[in-house]
Design an enzyme around this catalytic site. Sequence first.
Site, PDB file in Angstrom:
ATOM      1  N   ALA A   1      -8.383  -9.766  -1.547  1.00  0.00           N
ATOM      2  CA  ALA A   1      -7.514 -10.772  -1.965  1.00  0.00           C
ATOM      3  C   ALA A   1      -8.235 -11.371  -3.342  1.00  0.00           C
ATOM      4  O   ALA A   1      -9.219 -11.955  -3.567  1.00  0.00           O
ATOM      5  CB  ALA A   1      -7.354 -12.093  -1.184  1.00  0.00           C
TER       6      ALA A   1
ATOM      7  N   LYS B   1      -4.178   5.817  -8.923  1.00  0.00           N
ATOM      8  CA  LYS B   1      -5.356   5.527  -8.021  1.00  0.00           C
ATOM      9  C   LYS B   1      -5.802   6.814  -7.311  1.00  0.00           C
ATOM     10  O   LYS B   1      -6.960   7.232  -7.137  1.00  0.00           O
ATOM     11  CB  LYS B   1      -4.983   4.330  -7.158  1.00  0.00           C
ATOM     12  CG  LYS B   1      -5.269   2.943  -7.662  1.00  0.00           C
ATOM     13  CD  LYS B   1      -6.726   2.796  -8.097  1.00  0.00           C
ATOM     14  CE  LYS B   1      -6.741   1.466  -8.221  1.00  0.00           C
ATOM     15  NZ  LYS B   1      -8.014   1.110  -9.083  1.00  0.00           N
TER      16      LYS B   1
ATOM     17  N   TYR C   1       0.814   2.777 -10.227  1.00  0.00           N
ATOM     18  CA  TYR C   1      -0.517   2.364  -9.465  1.00  0.00           C
ATOM     19  C   TYR C   1      -0.966   3.311  -8.527  1.00  0.00           C
ATOM     20  O   TYR C   1      -2.042   3.562  -8.645  1.00  0.00           O
ATOM     21  CB  TYR C   1      -0.417   1.107  -8.862  1.00  0.00           C
ATOM     22  CG  TYR C   1      -1.660   0.283  -8.215  1.00  0.00           C
ATOM     23  CD1 TYR C   1      -2.579  -0.187  -9.158  1.00  0.00           C
ATOM     24  CD2 TYR C   1      -1.988   0.348  -7.114  1.00  0.00           C
ATOM     25  CE1 TYR C   1      -3.764  -0.779  -8.782  1.00  0.00           C
ATOM     26  CE2 TYR C   1      -3.191  -0.100  -6.488  1.00  0.00           C
ATOM     27  CZ  TYR C   1      -3.790  -0.696  -7.333  1.00  0.00           C
ATOM     28  OH  TYR C   1      -5.161  -1.139  -6.754  1.00  0.00           O
TER      29      TYR C   1
END
Length: 305
Positions: free
Chosen positions: A198, A169, A165
Site C-alpha cells: 500500500a 514491468k 505499466y
Amino acid sequence: MTLDFTGRVAIVTGAGGGLGRQHALALAARGARVLVNDLGGAVDGSGGAASAAQAVADEIVAAGGQALANHASVTDEGAVQAMVQQAVDAWGRVDILVNNAGILRDKSFAKMDMQDFRLVVDVHLMGAAYCAKAVWPHMQAQKFGRIVMTTSSTGLYGNFGQANYGAAKLAQVGLMQTLAIEGEKYGIHVNALAPTAATRMTEGLMPQEVLAQLSPEAVVPAMLVLAHDSAPTRTILCAGAGGFEAAHITLTQGIHLGVGADAPEQLAARLAEVTARGAGERVPRSGAEQAEVEVGKALAARGAR
C-alpha cells in the site's frame, strides 16, 4: 545468518516515500551507505522537488547512518550517470542498485493516450536500463554487484487499465534475465521483486481493509534477500502482507508435430497437450534452451522413424 550490509554502497531509486523509502531505511539500518534518489514528483510523474530524497537521507543520518540525496529523473541518462558518480565519489564504489522508481498513468487501453504509454515505459524500463548501465562498469571492475528490478503482478499476470505499466514491468523481467546471464562471470547477481504494498500508487485501487494488510515494510525482507551478498540470481520473488512466493517463466514438455501441411490443424486439435502443466515442465537456463528442446524433439522424431 544475519543479513548484514556493512561496507556496501547502495543506490535506491524512487526512495523519497513508500516502498523505496522503506528499502533505503532498511539497507541503512543494516550498515549500507545509501544514495537516496527521488525526483519528488507526483504519482503520474509530473513535477519534482529535491525535498523528498533529502528528507529520507536526513532520516538515515539522524539514525546514525550514512546517506546522500539525489533528485535526478531516471529517464535522464546523463543525470543517472552523474548520480552513480556521486556515490562513487563519496564512497569509492557502488554495490547495490534497487530499481524502484515508477509512475502510474492508468486507463483502459482503448482510452489510453500513447504518450502516457511511452512515459510509463520510459520511467520503468528505460529508467531501470539507464541505472543498470551506469552501475555496470563499476560492478564489473570490482567483480561484485547486486541489481534488484521491481516488477509487478500486473506485469506477470495482467491487470485491467494498466497495459502500459504491465508492459514495462514485464520488460524489466526480460532485462533481468539477460543481465543475470551476462553478469554471472563478474559476480553480478540480478533479480526481480514483485511487491504488493500500500503506497501512493495503490491508493484507490484496493479496499481500505486490504490496504491495511499491505504495509511496504512487509515487502522489504524480499528486497534484502535479493540485494545481499548471499542473493540468488535470475529469481523473481513476490512479496506482500508477510507472504513470499516465487514466479517462474516456464516451458511445458509440449509435443512434436513436424512441418507437414496439416501442422496447423494438428496443433489446433492437440493444443491442450501443448499447454498442459506438469511432468517435463522446466525453467529454461536461457532462451537458447527453448531451441534445444525443439530441435531435440525433431531429432528424436527422426530417429523413431
